[in-house]
Design a protein around this motif. Structure first.
Motif, PDB file in Angstrom:
ATOM      1  N   GLU A 184       7.812   1.369  -7.022  1.00  0.00           N
ATOM      2  CA  GLU A 184       6.531   1.058  -6.686  1.00  0.00           C
ATOM      3  C   GLU A 184       6.250  -0.203  -7.704  1.00  0.00           C
ATOM      4  O   GLU A 184       5.943   0.443  -8.972  1.00  0.00           O
ATOM      5  CB  GLU A 184       5.303   2.271  -6.645  1.00  0.00           C
ATOM      6  N   MET A 185       5.186  -0.576  -7.537  1.00  0.00           N
ATOM      7  CA  MET A 185       4.580  -1.847  -8.446  1.00  0.00           C
ATOM      8  C   MET A 185       2.879  -2.346  -8.949  1.00  0.00           C
ATOM      9  O   MET A 185       2.819  -2.004  -7.410  1.00  0.00           O
ATOM     10  CB  MET A 185       5.638  -2.795  -8.818  1.00  0.00           C
ATOM     11  N   GLN A 186       2.093  -2.379  -9.644  1.00  0.00           N
ATOM     12  CA  GLN A 186       0.788  -2.994 -10.088  1.00  0.00           C
ATOM     13  C   GLN A 186       1.428  -3.927  -9.486  1.00  0.00           C
ATOM     14  O   GLN A 186       2.039  -5.467 -10.300  1.00  0.00           O
ATOM     15  CB  GLN A 186       0.666  -2.542 -10.482  1.00  0.00           C
ATOM     16  N   LEU A 187       0.413  -5.584  -8.711  1.00  0.00           N
ATOM     17  CA  LEU A 187       0.294  -6.544  -8.480  1.00  0.00           C
ATOM     18  C   LEU A 187       0.249  -7.209 -10.150  1.00  0.00           C
ATOM     19  O   LEU A 187       0.386  -8.509 -10.542  1.00  0.00           O
ATOM     20  CB  LEU A 187      -0.551  -7.153  -8.065  1.00  0.00           C
ATOM     21  N   GLN A 188      -0.335  -6.454 -11.203  1.00  0.00           N
ATOM     22  CA  GLN A 188      -0.816  -7.511 -12.390  1.00  0.00           C
ATOM     23  C   GLN A 188       0.458  -7.324 -12.956  1.00  0.00           C
ATOM     24  O   GLN A 188       0.257  -8.322 -14.215  1.00  0.00           O
ATOM     25  CB  GLN A 188      -2.126  -6.305 -13.606  1.00  0.00           C
ATOM     26  N   ALA A 229      -4.752 -14.756  -4.427  1.00  0.00           N
ATOM     27  CA  ALA A 229      -6.085 -14.704  -5.116  1.00  0.00           C
ATOM     28  C   ALA A 229      -6.651 -13.661  -6.185  1.00  0.00           C
ATOM     29  O   ALA A 229      -7.511 -13.758  -6.908  1.00  0.00           O
ATOM     30  CB  ALA A 229      -7.048 -14.064  -4.103  1.00  0.00           C
ATOM     31  N   LEU A 230      -4.954 -12.594  -6.119  1.00  0.00           N
ATOM     32  CA  LEU A 230      -5.591 -12.498  -7.282  1.00  0.00           C
ATOM     33  C   LEU A 230      -4.425 -12.024  -8.361  1.00  0.00           C
ATOM     34  O   LEU A 230      -4.379 -12.036  -9.665  1.00  0.00           O
ATOM     35  CB  LEU A 230      -4.069 -10.470  -6.385  1.00  0.00           C
ATOM     36  N   VAL A 231      -3.253 -13.053  -7.555  1.00  0.00           N
ATOM     37  CA  VAL A 231      -2.014 -13.088  -9.173  1.00  0.00           C
ATOM     38  C   VAL A 231      -1.586 -14.993  -9.526  1.00  0.00           C
ATOM     39  O   VAL A 231      -2.137 -15.478  -8.919  1.00  0.00           O
ATOM     40  CB  VAL A 231      -0.423 -12.565  -8.967  1.00  0.00           C
ATOM     41  N   ASN A 232      -1.352 -14.874 -10.601  1.00  0.00           N
ATOM     42  CA  ASN A 232      -1.515 -16.441 -11.157  1.00  0.00           C
ATOM     43  C   ASN A 232       0.406 -16.971 -10.669  1.00  0.00           C
ATOM     44  O   ASN A 232       1.316 -16.639 -12.042  1.00  0.00           O
ATOM     45  CB  ASN A 232      -1.549 -16.554 -12.418  1.00  0.00           C
ATOM     46  N   GLN A 233       0.954 -16.969  -9.111  1.00  0.00           N
ATOM     47  CA  GLN A 233       1.650 -17.631  -8.844  1.00  0.00           C
ATOM     48  C   GLN A 233       1.576 -18.180  -7.441  1.00  0.00           C
ATOM     49  O   GLN A 233       1.508 -17.131  -6.793  1.00  0.00           O
ATOM     50  CB  GLN A 233       2.802 -15.891  -8.893  1.00  0.00           C
ATOM     51  N   PRO A 234       2.127 -19.555  -8.143  1.00  0.00           N
ATOM     52  CA  PRO A 234       1.930 -20.444  -6.663  1.00  0.00           C
ATOM     53  C   PRO A 234       2.932 -20.192  -5.793  1.00  0.00           C
ATOM     54  O   PRO A 234       2.790 -20.263  -4.788  1.00  0.00           O
ATOM     55  CB  PRO A 234       2.398 -22.012  -7.238  1.00  0.00           C
ATOM     56  N   GLY A 235       4.093 -19.740  -6.242  1.00  0.00           N
ATOM     57  CA  GLY A 235       5.586 -19.552  -5.476  1.00  0.00           C
ATOM     58  C   GLY A 235       5.136 -17.840  -4.961  1.00  0.00           C
ATOM     59  O   GLY A 235       6.100 -17.356  -5.255  1.00  0.00           O
ATOM     60  N   ASN A 253       1.126  -0.958   0.021  1.00  0.00           N
ATOM     61  CA  ASN A 253      -0.350  -0.267   0.368  1.00  0.00           C
ATOM     62  C   ASN A 253       0.560   1.037  -0.295  1.00  0.00           C
ATOM     63  O   ASN A 253       0.779   2.309   0.993  1.00  0.00           O
ATOM     64  CB  ASN A 253      -0.645   0.211   1.120  1.00  0.00           C
ATOM     65  N   PRO A 254       1.855   1.439  -0.113  1.00  0.00           N
ATOM     66  CA  PRO A 254       1.619   0.450  -2.371  1.00  0.00           C
ATOM     67  C   PRO A 254       2.780  -0.757  -2.432  1.00  0.00           C
ATOM     68  O   PRO A 254       3.681  -0.538  -1.389  1.00  0.00           O
ATOM     69  CB  PRO A 254       2.143   1.810  -3.608  1.00  0.00           C
ATOM     70  N   TYR A 255       2.626  -1.057  -3.387  1.00  0.00           N
ATOM     71  CA  TYR A 255       3.668  -2.259  -3.436  1.00  0.00           C
ATOM     72  C   TYR A 255       4.510  -1.297  -3.601  1.00  0.00           C
ATOM     73  O   TYR A 255       4.577  -0.771  -5.043  1.00  0.00           O
ATOM     74  CB  TYR A 255       2.641  -3.759  -4.134  1.00  0.00           C
ATOM     75  N   GLU A 261       1.740 -10.470 -16.012  1.00  0.00           N
ATOM     76  CA  GLU A 261       2.668  -9.844 -17.258  1.00  0.00           C
ATOM     77  C   GLU A 261       3.951 -10.657 -17.186  1.00  0.00           C
ATOM     78  O   GLU A 261       4.567 -10.973 -18.434  1.00  0.00           O
ATOM     79  CB  GLU A 261       2.544  -8.659 -17.213  1.00  0.00           C
ATOM     80  N   ALA A 262       4.927 -11.358 -15.742  1.00  0.00           N
ATOM     81  CA  ALA A 262       6.178 -11.107 -16.093  1.00  0.00           C
ATOM     82  C   ALA A 262       6.155 -12.807 -16.523  1.00  0.00           C
ATOM     83  O   ALA A 262       5.382 -13.511 -16.033  1.00  0.00           O
ATOM     84  CB  ALA A 262       6.339 -11.297 -14.681  1.00  0.00           C
ATOM     85  N   ALA A 263       7.213 -12.990 -17.286  1.00  0.00           N
ATOM     86  CA  ALA A 263       7.936 -14.417 -17.933  1.00  0.00           C
ATOM     87  C   ALA A 263       8.261 -15.088 -17.204  1.00  0.00           C
ATOM     88  O   ALA A 263       9.176 -14.234 -16.569  1.00  0.00           O
ATOM     89  CB  ALA A 263       8.260 -14.309 -19.851  1.00  0.00           C
ATOM     90  N   ASP A 264       8.093 -16.942 -17.276  1.00  0.00           N
ATOM     91  CA  ASP A 264       8.945 -17.371 -15.948  1.00  0.00           C
ATOM     92  C   ASP A 264       9.289 -17.199 -14.792  1.00  0.00           C
ATOM     93  O   ASP A 264      10.413 -17.495 -14.092  1.00  0.00           O
ATOM     94  CB  ASP A 264       9.831 -17.494 -16.662  1.00  0.00           C
ATOM     95  N   LEU A 265       8.484 -16.076 -14.237  1.00  0.00           N
ATOM     96  CA  LEU A 265       9.008 -15.777 -12.961  1.00  0.00           C
ATOM     97  C   LEU A 265       8.180 -16.865 -11.887  1.00  0.00           C
ATOM     98  O   LEU A 265       7.560 -18.049 -12.068  1.00  0.00           O
ATOM     99  CB  LEU A 265       8.013 -14.615 -12.419  1.00  0.00           C
TER     100      LEU A 265
END
Length: 266
Positions: free
Chosen positions: A196-200, A230-236, A164-166, A204-208
């Motif tokens: 600062e960055m947005q979770l989106q 719940a907001l990002v496609n990242q299990p790790g 807040n912010p990230y 968009e990051a490749a191979d994170l």
């Protein structure tokens, strides 16, 4: 003893008629370093964030934090030198304290900077033998860790320091240096300092490979992992000890052992 002159990390020449006997430290990791160099009895003032060793908060005068200090308390301590850091303490604090006594400023971005700081403390505070022993121990531990890490795969990561912010670790800081040492490729290394960055951007990051949530300066917890999942496609998404990635000085000895354990869990 003859007077002596030394230059700190921001280019200020300091001349001392005698070895400083009363020290105020405004940086937690440097306070720990001073103790490990055998100088605890000379420390008269610390910040509320100086938590290692734990008993210091009960034996030393707490003069504020790293970004806001009580100038009257510091003046009353009649210190010979105040130890600051370019990143941890504001320029305003440093400049104001120069009217009190000598202010020694460090600037730590690389591991080599860390070794230089310890060497400088040895000269500044007349503990050369202790400084050389510590540097030797750190050098051995660093060499051992490099052997441990050399065959580990490179993994792409993002290292969160704030919410807040990230905000994340970019380049030109000690965190990024230790990420590189661990063969973690920081996807924000092309940005300065702590952007600062947005979770989106994660989606968009490749191979994170991993998102690291640090325990400091923002105290990320398990609930933050659940929120992010719940907001990002990242299990790790992993909680990491912020002290191990950001504290310099003698704390590196603990960090190398921590890093080995971390890699075994990944």
């Amino acid at each position: 003893m003859k007077s002596y002159s030394l230059i700190d990390a921001v280019g200020i020449v300091h001349t001392f008629d005698k070895v400083p006997q009363r020290i105020v430290s405004l940086v937690p990791s440097q306070t720990e370093l001073l103790v490990d160099l055998g100088l605890e009895s000379k420390i008269v003032g610390i910040t509320k964030f100086c938590i290692h060793p734990k008993h210091l908060k009960n034996t030393k005068c707490i003069v504020g934090g790293t970004k806001k200090v009580n100038y009257d308390k510091i003046k009353a301590l009649k210190s010979d030198v105040i130890i600051c850091n370019k990143e941890e303490n504001t320029l305003e604090i440093v400049e104001n304290l120069r009217a009190v006594c000598a202010v020694w400023v460090t600037d730590i971005v690389t591991i080599e900077d860390n070794f230089k700081m310890i060497e400088d403390f040895g000269k500044l505070l007349d503990c050369n033998i202790e400084a050389k022993l510590l540097i030797s121990g750190l050098s051995f531990a660093l060499s051992d860790f490099k052997q441990f890490i050399e065959r580990k795969p490179i993994r792409k990561v993002v290292y969160f320091i704030w919410k807040n912010p990230y905000m994340v670790a970019g380049s030109d800081n000690f965190i990024n240096e230790l990420l590189k040492l661990n063969r973690f490729e920081n996807i924000f290394e092309n940005q300065p300092r702590y952007p600062e960055m947005q979770l989106q951007q994660i989606n968009e990051a490749a191979d994170l490979n991993f998102m690291f949530l640090s325990s400091e300066p923002y105290p990320f917890k398990q609930k933050d992992i659940l929120e992010m999942k719940a907001l990002v496609n990242q299990p790790g998404i992993i909680l990491v000890d912020g002290e191990m990635f950001s504290w310099y000085g003698s704390h590196l000895l603990k960090a190398f052992a921590y890093f080995k354990e971390l890699h075994l869990k990944l």
